[in-house]
Motif scaffolding. Structure first.
Motif, short mmCIF file in Angstrom:
data_model
loop_
_atom_site.label_atom_id
_atom_site.label_comp_id
_atom_site.label_asym_id
_atom_site.label_seq_id
_atom_site.Cartn_x
_atom_site.Cartn_y
_atom_site.Cartn_z
N VAL A 62 0.87 -1.18 0.00
CA VAL A 62 0.00 0.00 0.00
C VAL A 62 0.90 1.23 0.00
CG1 VAL A 62 -1.76 1.27 1.28
CG2 VAL A 62 -1.84 -1.24 1.19
N PRO A 63 0.89 2.04 -1.09
CA PRO A 63 1.79 3.19 -1.17
C PRO A 63 1.08 4.51 -0.91
CG PRO A 63 1.04 2.58 -3.37
CD PRO A 63 0.25 1.72 -2.40
N TRP A 64 1.35 5.12 0.25
CA TRP A 64 0.86 6.48 0.46
C TRP A 64 1.78 7.47 -0.25
CZ3 TRP A 64 1.24 3.36 5.07
CH2 TRP A 64 0.00 2.89 5.52
N SER A 65 3.08 7.21 -0.21
CA SER A 65 4.07 8.05 -0.89
C SER A 65 5.36 7.26 -0.97
CB SER A 65 4.29 9.36 -0.12
OG SER A 65 4.99 9.11 1.10
N GLY A 66 6.41 7.90 -1.50
CA GLY A 66 7.70 7.22 -1.57
C GLY A 66 8.32 6.98 -0.22
N ARG A 67 7.90 7.75 0.81
CA ARG A 67 8.45 7.61 2.16
C ARG A 67 7.49 6.94 3.14
NH1 ARG A 67 13.14 10.39 2.72
NH2 ARG A 67 13.60 12.00 1.17
N ARG A 68 6.22 6.79 2.76
CA ARG A 68 5.21 6.18 3.63
C ARG A 68 4.52 5.07 2.85
NH1 ARG A 68 7.92 8.22 6.68
NH2 ARG A 68 7.55 10.03 8.03
N PHE A 69 4.67 3.84 3.35
CA PHE A 69 4.17 2.69 2.62
C PHE A 69 4.10 1.51 3.57
CE2 PHE A 69 8.67 3.42 2.04
CZ PHE A 69 9.24 2.24 2.51
N GLN A 70 3.30 0.51 3.21
CA GLN A 70 3.15 -0.68 4.05
C GLN A 70 3.05 -1.92 3.17
OE1 GLN A 70 3.35 -1.55 7.07
NE2 GLN A 70 1.96 -3.23 7.55
#
Length: 326
Positions: free
Chosen positions: A153-161
Protein backbone atom coordinates in the motif's frame (compact mmCIF):
# COMPACT_ATOMS: atom_id res chain seq x y z
CA UNK A 1 -11.29 -8.13 -11.43
CA UNK A 2 -8.57 -6.15 -9.70
CA UNK A 3 -6.66 -3.45 -11.56
CA UNK A 4 -3.53 -3.85 -9.42
CA UNK A 5 -0.58 -5.75 -10.93
CA UNK A 6 0.10 -9.27 -9.72
CA UNK A 7 3.77 -9.81 -8.86
CA UNK A 8 5.24 -13.26 -9.41
CA UNK A 9 8.96 -12.80 -8.64
CA UNK A 10 10.83 -11.93 -5.43
CA UNK A 11 11.27 -8.19 -4.87
CA UNK A 12 12.74 -5.81 -2.29
CA UNK A 13 10.26 -3.49 -0.62
CA UNK A 14 12.70 -0.56 -0.52
CA UNK A 15 15.33 1.01 -2.74
CA UNK A 16 18.87 1.37 -1.36
CA UNK A 17 18.02 4.89 -0.13
CA UNK A 18 15.16 3.51 1.98
CA UNK A 19 12.35 4.87 -0.17
CA UNK A 20 9.63 2.64 -1.62
CA UNK A 21 10.71 0.50 -4.55
CA UNK A 22 8.11 1.19 -7.29
CA UNK A 23 8.57 -2.37 -8.58
CA UNK A 24 7.28 -3.67 -5.23
CA UNK A 25 3.81 -2.14 -5.62
CA UNK A 26 1.23 -4.81 -6.41
CA UNK A 27 -0.14 -8.01 -4.93
CA UNK A 28 1.02 -11.60 -4.61
CA UNK A 29 -0.28 -15.09 -3.87
CA UNK A 30 2.66 -16.01 -1.64
CA UNK A 31 5.35 -14.16 0.30
CA UNK A 32 7.68 -12.57 -2.28
CA UNK A 33 8.59 -9.24 -0.65
CA UNK A 34 11.73 -8.69 1.41
CA UNK A 35 11.09 -5.81 3.81
CA UNK A 36 14.54 -4.22 3.72
CA UNK A 37 13.47 -1.26 5.86
CA UNK A 38 16.30 1.03 6.92
CA UNK A 39 16.66 2.91 10.20
CA UNK A 40 13.92 4.68 12.09
CA UNK A 41 11.41 7.12 10.68
CA UNK A 42 7.97 5.71 11.53
CA UNK A 43 9.02 2.12 10.75
CA UNK A 44 6.56 -0.50 12.02
CA UNK A 45 7.07 -4.24 12.02
CA UNK A 46 4.66 -6.82 13.40
CA UNK A 47 3.59 -10.43 13.37
CA UNK A 48 0.07 -11.24 14.53
CA UNK A 49 -1.39 -14.73 14.70
CA UNK A 50 -5.07 -15.20 15.46
CA UNK A 51 -6.29 -18.73 16.25
CA UNK A 52 -9.96 -19.74 16.32
CA UNK A 53 -11.24 -22.98 17.84
CA UNK A 54 -14.78 -23.98 18.86
CA UNK A 55 -13.81 -23.25 22.49
CA UNK A 56 -11.31 -20.37 22.34
CA UNK A 57 -9.97 -17.46 20.34
CA UNK A 58 -6.27 -16.69 20.76
CA UNK A 59 -4.23 -13.67 19.67
CA UNK A 60 -0.42 -13.54 19.63
CA UNK A 61 1.42 -10.37 18.63
CA UNK A 62 5.08 -9.39 18.38
CA UNK A 63 5.71 -5.86 17.17
CA UNK A 64 8.38 -3.19 16.90
CA UNK A 65 7.17 0.41 16.60
CA UNK A 66 10.67 1.95 16.52
CA UNK A 67 10.54 3.40 20.03
CA UNK A 68 9.00 0.34 21.70
CA UNK A 69 8.17 -3.29 21.31
CA UNK A 70 4.49 -3.98 21.98
CA UNK A 71 3.78 -7.68 22.48
CA UNK A 72 0.79 -9.62 23.72
CA UNK A 73 -0.95 -12.94 24.33
CA UNK A 74 -4.76 -12.95 24.52
CA UNK A 75 -7.24 -15.78 25.06
CA UNK A 76 -11.04 -15.64 24.98
CA UNK A 77 -13.07 -18.48 26.50
CA UNK A 78 -15.99 -18.55 24.06
CA UNK A 79 -18.34 -20.31 26.47
CA UNK A 80 -17.92 -17.92 29.40
CA UNK A 81 -16.68 -14.74 27.71
CA UNK A 82 -13.71 -14.63 30.09
CA UNK A 83 -10.64 -12.86 28.70
CA UNK A 84 -7.07 -13.62 29.76
CA UNK A 85 -4.51 -11.15 28.45
CA UNK A 86 -0.88 -10.26 29.05
CA UNK A 87 0.66 -7.24 27.33
CA UNK A 88 4.26 -6.09 27.45
CA UNK A 89 5.87 -2.82 26.35
CA UNK A 90 9.64 -3.07 25.91
CA UNK A 91 11.61 0.17 25.33
CA UNK A 92 13.23 0.33 21.90
CA UNK A 93 11.88 -3.19 21.18
CA UNK A 94 14.96 -4.70 22.82
CA UNK A 95 15.26 -8.44 22.19
CA UNK A 96 12.52 -8.56 19.56
CA UNK A 97 13.27 -10.36 16.30
CA UNK A 98 11.13 -9.82 13.21
CA UNK A 99 12.59 -11.29 9.98
CA UNK A 100 12.42 -9.34 6.73
CA UNK A 101 10.63 -12.12 4.81
CA UNK A 102 7.39 -13.79 5.88
CA UNK A 103 7.72 -17.52 6.44
CA UNK A 104 11.48 -17.42 7.06
CA UNK A 105 13.52 -17.28 10.25
CA UNK A 106 12.38 -16.84 13.83
CA UNK A 107 10.06 -14.28 15.41
CA UNK A 108 10.62 -13.75 19.12
CA UNK A 109 9.88 -11.38 21.97
CA UNK A 110 10.13 -11.34 25.73
CA UNK A 111 9.08 -9.05 28.56
CA UNK A 112 6.65 -8.54 31.41
CA UNK A 113 6.22 -12.25 32.10
CA UNK A 114 5.51 -12.91 28.40
CA UNK A 115 7.64 -15.00 26.06
CA UNK A 116 6.86 -15.66 22.39
CA UNK A 117 8.84 -17.69 19.90
CA UNK A 118 7.63 -18.42 16.36
CA UNK A 119 9.74 -20.65 14.12
CA UNK A 120 9.06 -20.33 10.39
CA UNK A 121 9.97 -22.57 7.47
CA UNK A 122 8.72 -23.55 4.04
CA UNK A 123 6.55 -26.26 5.67
CA UNK A 124 4.78 -23.92 8.11
CA UNK A 125 5.19 -22.25 11.48
CA UNK A 126 5.46 -23.39 15.08
CA UNK A 127 4.11 -21.00 17.74
CA UNK A 128 5.21 -21.20 21.38
CA UNK A 129 3.91 -18.54 23.77
CA UNK A 130 3.74 -18.38 27.56
CA UNK A 131 2.31 -15.84 29.99
CA UNK A 132 0.85 -16.04 33.51
CA UNK A 133 -1.90 -18.67 33.36
CA UNK A 134 -1.44 -19.41 29.65
CA UNK A 135 0.72 -21.66 27.51
CA UNK A 136 0.23 -22.05 23.76
CA UNK A 137 2.06 -24.75 21.83
CA UNK A 138 0.80 -25.20 18.25
CA UNK A 139 1.94 -26.04 14.75
CA UNK A 140 0.51 -24.24 11.72
CA UNK A 141 1.40 -26.29 8.64
CA UNK A 142 1.37 -24.78 5.15
CA UNK A 143 -0.73 -27.02 2.87
CA UNK A 144 0.47 -27.54 -0.72
CA UNK A 145 -1.05 -24.93 -3.03
CA UNK A 146 -2.33 -22.76 -0.18
CA UNK A 147 -2.31 -19.07 -1.16
CA UNK A 148 -2.08 -15.88 0.91
CA UNK A 149 -2.66 -12.24 -0.03
CA UNK A 150 0.38 -9.98 -0.07
CA UNK A 151 -0.16 -6.28 -0.88
CA UNK A 152 1.97 -3.13 -0.89
CA UNK A 153 0.00 0.00 0.00
CA UNK A 154 1.79 3.19 -1.17
CA UNK A 155 0.86 6.48 0.46
CA UNK A 156 4.07 8.05 -0.89
CA UNK A 157 7.70 7.22 -1.57
CA UNK A 158 8.45 7.61 2.16
CA UNK A 159 5.21 6.18 3.63
CA UNK A 160 4.17 2.69 2.62
CA UNK A 161 3.15 -0.68 4.05
CA UNK A 162 3.61 -4.28 3.02
CA UNK A 163 0.97 -6.58 4.46
CA UNK A 164 0.56 -10.33 4.11
CA UNK A 165 -2.78 -11.76 5.20
CA UNK A 166 -2.87 -15.57 5.39
CA UNK A 167 -6.36 -16.79 6.28
CA UNK A 168 -7.66 -20.21 7.24
CA UNK A 169 -4.43 -22.13 7.90
CA UNK A 170 -4.82 -25.50 9.68
CA UNK A 171 -3.58 -25.55 13.26
CA UNK A 172 -3.00 -28.27 15.86
CA UNK A 173 -1.42 -28.52 19.29
CA UNK A 174 -2.40 -27.55 22.82
CA UNK A 175 -3.58 -24.55 24.79
CA UNK A 176 -3.16 -24.61 28.57
CA UNK A 177 -5.35 -22.06 30.32
CA UNK A 178 -5.42 -21.65 34.11
CA UNK A 179 -4.18 -25.20 34.66
CA UNK A 180 -6.50 -26.93 32.16
CA UNK A 181 -5.13 -28.23 28.86
CA UNK A 182 -7.21 -28.14 25.66
CA UNK A 183 -6.45 -29.88 22.40
CA UNK A 184 -6.31 -27.52 19.42
CA UNK A 185 -7.18 -28.93 16.01
CA UNK A 186 -9.89 -30.36 13.78
CA UNK A 187 -11.83 -28.90 10.84
CA UNK A 188 -13.28 -26.01 12.85
CA UNK A 189 -9.91 -24.76 14.11
CA UNK A 190 -7.84 -22.40 11.97
CA UNK A 191 -5.11 -19.77 12.16
CA UNK A 192 -4.76 -16.32 10.57
CA UNK A 193 -1.50 -14.45 10.01
CA UNK A 194 -1.12 -10.68 9.69
CA UNK A 195 2.48 -9.93 8.73
CA UNK A 196 3.19 -6.21 8.44
CA UNK A 197 6.27 -4.18 7.55
CA UNK A 198 6.34 -0.52 6.56
CA UNK A 199 6.68 3.19 7.32
CA UNK A 200 3.40 4.71 8.42
CA UNK A 201 1.75 8.13 8.64
CA UNK A 202 1.41 9.45 12.18
CA UNK A 203 -2.39 9.10 12.32
CA UNK A 204 -4.33 6.31 10.65
CA UNK A 205 -7.58 4.37 10.98
CA UNK A 206 -8.26 0.95 9.56
CA UNK A 207 -10.90 -1.75 9.31
CA UNK A 208 -10.04 -5.42 9.07
CA UNK A 209 -12.21 -8.50 8.83
CA UNK A 210 -11.14 -12.13 8.49
CA UNK A 211 -13.16 -15.32 8.67
CA UNK A 212 -12.86 -18.96 7.70
CA UNK A 213 -14.66 -22.29 7.54
CA UNK A 214 -13.61 -25.53 5.84
CA UNK A 215 -12.85 -24.74 2.19
CA UNK A 216 -13.73 -21.01 2.37
CA UNK A 217 -12.20 -17.85 3.80
CA UNK A 218 -12.53 -14.10 3.45
CA UNK A 219 -10.06 -11.23 3.97
CA UNK A 220 -11.37 -7.66 3.94
CA UNK A 221 -9.76 -4.32 4.72
CA UNK A 222 -10.68 -0.68 4.49
CA UNK A 223 -10.06 3.01 5.17
CA UNK A 224 -6.28 2.83 5.49
CA UNK A 225 -5.95 1.95 1.79
CA UNK A 226 -8.30 4.70 0.54
CA UNK A 227 -6.82 6.70 -2.32
CA UNK A 228 -3.77 4.47 -2.81
CA UNK A 229 -5.19 2.33 -5.67
CA UNK A 230 -4.32 -0.74 -3.57
CA UNK A 231 -6.73 -2.91 -1.58
CA UNK A 232 -6.34 -5.90 0.73
CA UNK A 233 -9.57 -7.72 -0.15
CA UNK A 234 -9.73 -11.35 -1.21
CA UNK A 235 -11.90 -14.46 -1.26
CA UNK A 236 -10.29 -17.88 -0.76
CA UNK A 237 -11.93 -21.06 -2.07
CA UNK A 238 -10.16 -24.37 -1.38
CA UNK A 239 -6.96 -22.38 -0.73
CA UNK A 240 -7.12 -20.47 -4.04
CA UNK A 241 -7.01 -16.66 -3.83
CA UNK A 242 -9.50 -14.51 -5.74
CA UNK A 243 -8.35 -10.87 -5.50
CA UNK A 244 -11.06 -8.24 -5.02
CA UNK A 245 -9.80 -4.91 -6.31
CA UNK A 246 -12.53 -2.45 -5.36
CA UNK A 247 -12.82 -0.46 -2.14
CA UNK A 248 -15.62 -1.74 0.09
CA UNK A 249 -18.30 0.05 2.10
CA UNK A 250 -18.28 -0.66 5.84
CA UNK A 251 -21.37 0.05 7.92
CA UNK A 252 -21.40 -0.44 11.71
CA UNK A 253 -22.51 1.32 14.86
CA UNK A 254 -19.66 2.85 16.88
CA UNK A 255 -22.03 3.28 19.83
CA UNK A 256 -22.94 -0.43 19.79
CA UNK A 257 -20.06 -2.59 18.60
CA UNK A 258 -22.09 -5.80 19.01
CA UNK A 259 -24.72 -4.65 16.52
CA UNK A 260 -24.50 -6.29 13.06
CA UNK A 261 -21.88 -5.01 10.61
CA UNK A 262 -22.48 -4.77 6.84
CA UNK A 263 -19.63 -4.87 4.30
CA UNK A 264 -20.48 -4.40 0.62
CA UNK A 265 -18.96 -3.92 -2.81
CA UNK A 266 -19.46 -5.04 -6.39
CA UNK A 267 -18.26 -8.55 -5.53
CA UNK A 268 -19.12 -8.67 -1.83
CA UNK A 269 -22.28 -8.50 0.30
CA UNK A 270 -21.49 -9.65 3.83
CA UNK A 271 -23.20 -9.48 7.21
CA UNK A 272 -21.15 -9.92 10.35
CA UNK A 273 -22.86 -10.62 13.67
CA UNK A 274 -20.55 -10.24 16.69
CA UNK A 275 -20.80 -12.35 19.84
CA UNK A 276 -17.95 -10.68 21.78
CA UNK A 277 -16.11 -7.35 21.75
CA UNK A 278 -12.48 -6.98 22.73
CA UNK A 279 -11.67 -3.34 23.44
CA UNK A 280 -8.12 -2.06 23.88
CA UNK A 281 -7.03 1.53 24.53
CA UNK A 282 -3.74 3.25 25.22
CA UNK A 283 -3.07 6.97 25.56
CA UNK A 284 0.51 8.08 26.10
CA UNK A 285 0.17 11.70 24.94
CA UNK A 286 1.60 11.66 21.41
CA UNK A 287 1.05 7.92 21.11
CA UNK A 288 -2.47 6.50 21.37
CA UNK A 289 -4.48 3.55 20.15
CA UNK A 290 -8.11 2.50 20.33
CA UNK A 291 -9.10 -0.88 18.90
CA UNK A 292 -12.47 -2.59 18.91
CA UNK A 293 -12.07 -6.18 17.71
CA UNK A 294 -15.36 -8.02 17.51
CA UNK A 295 -15.51 -11.80 17.21
CA UNK A 296 -18.50 -13.25 15.43
CA UNK A 297 -20.05 -15.06 12.49
CA UNK A 298 -20.31 -14.12 8.83
CA UNK A 299 -23.11 -14.57 6.33
CA UNK A 300 -23.65 -13.41 2.77
CA UNK A 301 -21.62 -13.97 -0.38
CA UNK A 302 -18.60 -13.00 -2.47
CA UNK A 303 -17.78 -13.60 -6.13
CA UNK A 304 -14.81 -15.54 -7.46
CA UNK A 305 -12.78 -14.27 -10.41
CA UNK A 306 -15.11 -16.03 -12.86
CA UNK A 307 -18.24 -14.64 -11.22
CA UNK A 308 -19.24 -17.71 -9.23
CA UNK A 309 -21.12 -16.76 -6.06
CA UNK A 310 -19.56 -18.29 -2.93
CA UNK A 311 -21.76 -18.67 0.14
CA UNK A 312 -20.05 -17.30 3.26
CA UNK A 313 -22.65 -18.44 5.80
CA UNK A 314 -20.97 -20.14 8.75
CA UNK A 315 -17.58 -18.44 8.57
CA UNK A 316 -16.22 -17.47 12.01
CA UNK A 317 -13.69 -14.75 12.70
CA UNK A 318 -13.55 -11.07 13.51
CA UNK A 319 -14.13 -7.54 12.29
CA UNK A 320 -12.38 -4.55 13.82
CA UNK A 321 -11.76 -0.85 13.80
CA UNK A 322 -8.38 0.50 14.93
CA UNK A 323 -7.44 4.17 15.36
CA UNK A 324 -3.75 4.91 15.86
CA UNK A 325 -1.55 7.88 16.58
CA UNK A 326 1.95 6.40 16.48
Amino acid sequence: MTHEPELTSPVDLCRPDGRLNPDAVGWTRRPLHTANLRGWGRAKRWEYWGIVTPDHIVGVVVSSLDYAGVHGLYVLDRATGRETATDAVVPLARGAALPARSGEGEVRARGGGLEIRISQSADGSTIRATAPGVRLDVDVPLPPGHEALGVVVPWSGRRFQYTLKDIGRPVHGTLTLHGQTFEVGGPDAFAVLDHGRGKWPYSITWNWAAGAAPGRAIQLGGRWTDGTASTENALFVEGRLHKIGDELRWSYDRSDWLAPWHITGERVDIRFRPFHERAARTNLALVANETHQCFGRFSGWALTDDGTRTDLDGLVGWAEEARNRW
